[in-house]
Design a protein around this motif. Structure first.
Motif, PDB file in Angstrom:
ATOM      1  N   ILE A  76       9.762  10.331   5.287  1.00  0.00           N
ATOM      2  CA  ILE A  76       9.388  11.785   4.755  1.00  0.00           C
ATOM      3  C   ILE A  76       8.336  11.919   3.877  1.00  0.00           C
ATOM      4  CG2 ILE A  76      10.380  13.772   3.392  1.00  0.00           C
ATOM      5  CD1 ILE A  76      12.887  13.209   4.884  1.00  0.00           C
ATOM      6  N   THR A  77       8.130  10.889   2.860  1.00  0.00           N
ATOM      7  CA  THR A  77       7.320  10.895   1.811  1.00  0.00           C
ATOM      8  C   THR A  77       5.758  10.620   2.393  1.00  0.00           C
ATOM      9  OG1 THR A  77       7.591   8.527   1.020  1.00  0.00           O
ATOM     10  CG2 THR A  77       8.878  10.461   0.098  1.00  0.00           C
ATOM     11  N   TYR A  78       5.646  10.005   3.483  1.00  0.00           N
ATOM     12  CA  TYR A  78       4.324   9.549   4.028  1.00  0.00           C
ATOM     13  C   TYR A  78       3.291  10.587   4.059  1.00  0.00           C
ATOM     14  CZ  TYR A  78       0.985   7.279   6.884  1.00  0.00           C
ATOM     15  OH  TYR A  78      -0.158   6.604   7.815  1.00  0.00           O
ATOM     16  N   PRO A  79       3.547  11.886   4.332  1.00  0.00           N
ATOM     17  CA  PRO A  79       2.434  12.715   4.291  1.00  0.00           C
ATOM     18  C   PRO A  79       2.100  13.246   2.753  1.00  0.00           C
ATOM     19  CG  PRO A  79       3.820  13.492   6.025  1.00  0.00           C
ATOM     20  CD  PRO A  79       4.456  12.262   5.326  1.00  0.00           C
ATOM     21  N   SER A  80       3.017  12.874   1.953  1.00  0.00           N
ATOM     22  CA  SER A  80       2.839  13.157   0.467  1.00  0.00           C
ATOM     23  C   SER A  80       1.867  12.321  -0.194  1.00  0.00           C
ATOM     24  CB  SER A  80       4.116  13.338  -0.305  1.00  0.00           C
ATOM     25  OG  SER A  80       4.887  14.372   0.310  1.00  0.00           O
ATOM     26  N   PHE A  95       0.850  -1.125  -0.018  1.00  0.00           N
ATOM     27  CA  PHE A  95      -0.091  -0.121   0.021  1.00  0.00           C
ATOM     28  C   PHE A  95       0.886   1.259  -0.229  1.00  0.00           C
ATOM     29  CE2 PHE A  95       1.045  -0.842   4.324  1.00  0.00           C
ATOM     30  CZ  PHE A  95       0.897   0.440   5.109  1.00  0.00           C
ATOM     31  N   GLY A  96       0.332   2.331  -0.230  1.00  0.00           N
ATOM     32  CA  GLY A  96       1.108   3.719  -0.339  1.00  0.00           C
ATOM     33  C   GLY A  96       1.943   3.854  -1.553  1.00  0.00           C
ATOM     34  N   GLU A  97       1.056   3.126  -2.658  1.00  0.00           N
ATOM     35  CA  GLU A  97       1.885   3.638  -4.083  1.00  0.00           C
ATOM     36  C   GLU A  97       1.504   4.969  -4.749  1.00  0.00           C
ATOM     37  OE1 GLU A  97       1.483  -0.541  -6.450  1.00  0.00           O
ATOM     38  OE2 GLU A  97      -0.369  -0.043  -5.475  1.00  0.00           O
ATOM     39  N   ASP A 135      -3.691   8.328  -1.516  1.00  0.00           N
ATOM     40  CA  ASP A 135      -3.775   6.906  -1.344  1.00  0.00           C
ATOM     41  C   ASP A 135      -4.595   6.489  -0.156  1.00  0.00           C
ATOM     42  OD1 ASP A 135      -1.609   4.304  -1.840  1.00  0.00           O
ATOM     43  OD2 ASP A 135      -2.595   4.319   0.196  1.00  0.00           O
ATOM     44  N   ASP A 136      -5.622   5.942  -0.486  1.00  0.00           N
ATOM     45  CA  ASP A 136      -6.754   5.460   0.258  1.00  0.00           C
ATOM     46  C   ASP A 136      -6.250   4.566   1.821  1.00  0.00           C
ATOM     47  OD1 ASP A 136      -8.533   6.629  -1.312  1.00  0.00           O
ATOM     48  OD2 ASP A 136      -9.031   4.994  -2.432  1.00  0.00           O
ATOM     49  N   VAL A 137      -5.258   3.731   1.483  1.00  0.00           N
ATOM     50  CA  VAL A 137      -4.906   3.018   2.701  1.00  0.00           C
ATOM     51  C   VAL A 137      -4.078   3.738   3.515  1.00  0.00           C
ATOM     52  CG1 VAL A 137      -3.416   1.005   3.312  1.00  0.00           C
ATOM     53  CG2 VAL A 137      -4.888   0.625   1.382  1.00  0.00           C
ATOM     54  N   VAL A 138      -3.331   4.740   3.078  1.00  0.00           N
ATOM     55  CA  VAL A 138      -2.447   5.567   4.098  1.00  0.00           C
ATOM     56  C   VAL A 138      -3.391   6.354   4.581  1.00  0.00           C
ATOM     57  CG1 VAL A 138      -0.830   7.370   3.949  1.00  0.00           C
ATOM     58  CG2 VAL A 138      -0.464   5.501   2.446  1.00  0.00           C
ATOM     59  N   SER A 139      -4.457   6.839   4.148  1.00  0.00           N
ATOM     60  CA  SER A 139      -5.617   7.761   4.773  1.00  0.00           C
ATOM     61  C   SER A 139      -6.112   7.317   5.739  1.00  0.00           C
ATOM     62  CB  SER A 139      -6.377   8.367   3.633  1.00  0.00           C
ATOM     63  OG  SER A 139      -7.549   9.051   4.189  1.00  0.00           O
TER      64      SER A 139
END
Length: 530
Positions: free
Chosen positions: A504-508, A442-444, A513-517
């Motif tokens: 660092i790229t997580y908030p971007s 996830f997080g693509e 990305d629905d799963v990150v959200s």
């Protein structure tokens, strides 16, 4: 004799600048050479009024006394449009002064940056009576240490002071400056609440912004310890980072201070950019423009929050005990010792909940010389290359490893790569409602253009021997060389909780990305509920 050198706001040599030295009714003319060097038949120890004129730069006059041993450093400011608020962080109803450099009439407008850019109000048009009177003047010498102090020269009349009262609503605000000929520059303003209004406090990483800000020619990455004796002509020939294979960026015992009193071009957001647009540029992806994306997500998802500057946490403005959750995002690399131990005590002793949604965070200590000047304690990082000494970060050189609090710490593996995460503990409550199974990625999707590829990237953190024993690894980035960020959770005996994304790229990725959200929403709801 060699009088000195002329350089611009990046400490780059300026040739062909005309200089006139005046003293005792006499006048001596000189011109800067290709290296910026100024030679003139002047008398050492005698004070001169020196007038400088260079094409595409603001002219100015200064008083200086030539010395025999130490060349003087003249500084000129390039024509253009820049600005910053001073102070850069306030509470609601407090005032800041806008300090704008322009060579033509400009309009100033105030916006709030949340899920949408919200127009707050028009501040006005500005064009002083004198020619180019809105042009600012920079001091000579190394003003990265002392600040540029704009609105000092020529602003003696109280009516000329340009103040704005902070709005009642906390948040990330931006000032938009635009000129009649199409110039545009935007600059941030952090507005904290006069008193808490939510259960969640979010920290803007303004200490990190200052560490990376190279306006004036120095940052914690360029001329870290001090200026070299001569300005740059060609970086690839002149800077040790490009010419010396043995160069170590952090190998000094002491580092010159860095003032917050400077414009921050790295935080500029183009006029037509919205929160869901790609984050363009090298610097923007890890400073305010990227942090804005997380604030936009908070508002899109209906989470209330109060925004504070990191410096407001350091100085006690942020009443931590009145919040249930504290969130840091993107790249909170530089923290004071007091901030770290106060936060750790809140989590471990008072049951506070920390969401660390960035990477390479709390990695280096800063100390404050005064309210608006900091010194970075990089130390000599040779110790980081000697694993037997157990030093995990620059913060660890002077204190403990940040992994004791965060559960993870930055390592160089995977640096400057990005990739999705892979699920390790699919039945963990963090993944509730996401539909992901063990081993799935996830997080693509990501808005991060500098290092595209996914939510694990740019710089990544991992579990270390100093991580709490109950640290749970629930996902790991698929970056090359086993360099993926390790997503972890740990709890304390007091009921405190920590969630770390380690990237660092997580908030971007959070807006796209629905799963990150959903993962982030699950964590925040759990931290607020339990």
């Amino acid at each position: 004799m060699l009088v000195g050198y002329v350089s611009d706001e990046r400490y780059v040599a300026i040739p062909e600048v005309l200089l006139e030295f005046e003293a005792g009714g006499a006048s001596i003319e000189a011109r800067s050479r290709a290296s910026g060097a100024v030679y003139a038949d002047v008398t050492p120890g005698r004070e001169y009024r020196v007038t400088l004129a260079g094409r595409d730069f603001g002219y100015k006059s200064v008083y200086m006394t030539p010395g025999k041993d130490r060349p003087y450093h003249f500084r000129l400011l390039r024509d253009g449009l820049l600005g910053y608020m001073w102070p850069k962080w306030v509470r609601s109803s407090e005032r800041s002064e806008f300090r704008v450099h322009a060579v033509e009439a400009y309009q100033l407008e105030l916006y709030r940056y949340g899920w949408k850019k919200e127009f707050v109000r028009n501040i006005g048009w500005y064009d002083e009576h004198g020619p180019r009177a809105t042009m600012q003047i920079t001091p000579d010498g190394d003003y990265t240490r002392t600040g540029v102090k704009w609105n000092t020269q020529g602003y003696t009349n109280p009516a000329h002071k340009q103040y704005i009262e902070a709005p009642e609503r906390s948040g990330l605000y931006y000032l938009h400056a635009s000129t009649e000929t199409g110039g545009f520059f935007s600059f941030p303003w952090i507005v904290a609440p006069a008193a808490p209004t939510a259960d969640v406090a979010v920290l803007a990483a303004n200490i990190n912004w200052n560490a990376y800000n190279n306006f004036g020619g120095r940052s914690n990455y360029i001329h870290t310890d001090e200026f070299p004796p001569t300005p740059t002509v060609n970086a690839r020939y002149d800077l040790k980072r490009y010419t010396d294979s043995e160069h170590r960026m952090y190998s000094a015992d002491d580092y010159a201070p860095l003032s917050f009193d400077r414009p921050e071009p790295i935080n500029h957001v183009p006029e037509d950019v919205e929160a869901t647009d790609m984050i363009r540029g090298r610097a923007a992806c890890h400073v305010a423009p990227a942090e804005w994306r997380f604030l936009a997500w908070m508002e899109r998802e209906g989470f209330g929050y109060d925004l504070y500057a990191e410096t407001q946490f350091h100085d006690g403005t942020l009443p931590l005990d009145r919040y249930r959750v504290l969130i840091t995002t993107t790249h909170p690399e530089y923290w004071s010792r007091d901030m770290y131990y106060r936060l750790k005590d809140w989590v471990f002793e008072s049951g506070g909940r920390l969401m660390y949604l960035g990477g390479n965070g709390l990695n280096c200590e800063v100390e404050f010389v005064d309210e608006h000047t900091m010194k970075v304690k990089n130390g000599n990082i040779d110790s980081l290359d000697r694993p037997g000494e157990g030093i995990e970060s620059r913060f660890n050189i002077y204190n403990e490893s940040e992994a004791n609090l965060l559960g993870v710490a930055f390592t160089r593996t995977g640096i400057m790569t990005s990739a999705p995460y892979r699920v390790i503990e699919a039945d963990h409550w963090v993944f509730e409602g996401t539909g992901v199974a063990e081993g799935e990625i996830f997080g693509e999707a990501s808005l991060h253009e500098r290092v595209p590829g996914g939510a694990s990237g740019h710089e990544t953190d991992k579990i270390t021997p100093n991580s709490p024993a109950n640290t749970q690894l629930i996902a790991k980035g698929t970056n090359v060389d086993d360099g993926g960020a390790e997503m972890v959770v740990h709890e304390t005996d007091s009921g405190g909780m920590v969630f770390s994304a380690g990237s660092i790229t997580y908030p971007s990725s959070i807006l796209v990305d629905d799963v990150v959200s959903r993962v982030t929403s699950n964590v925040l709801k759990r931290f607020l509920r339990d």
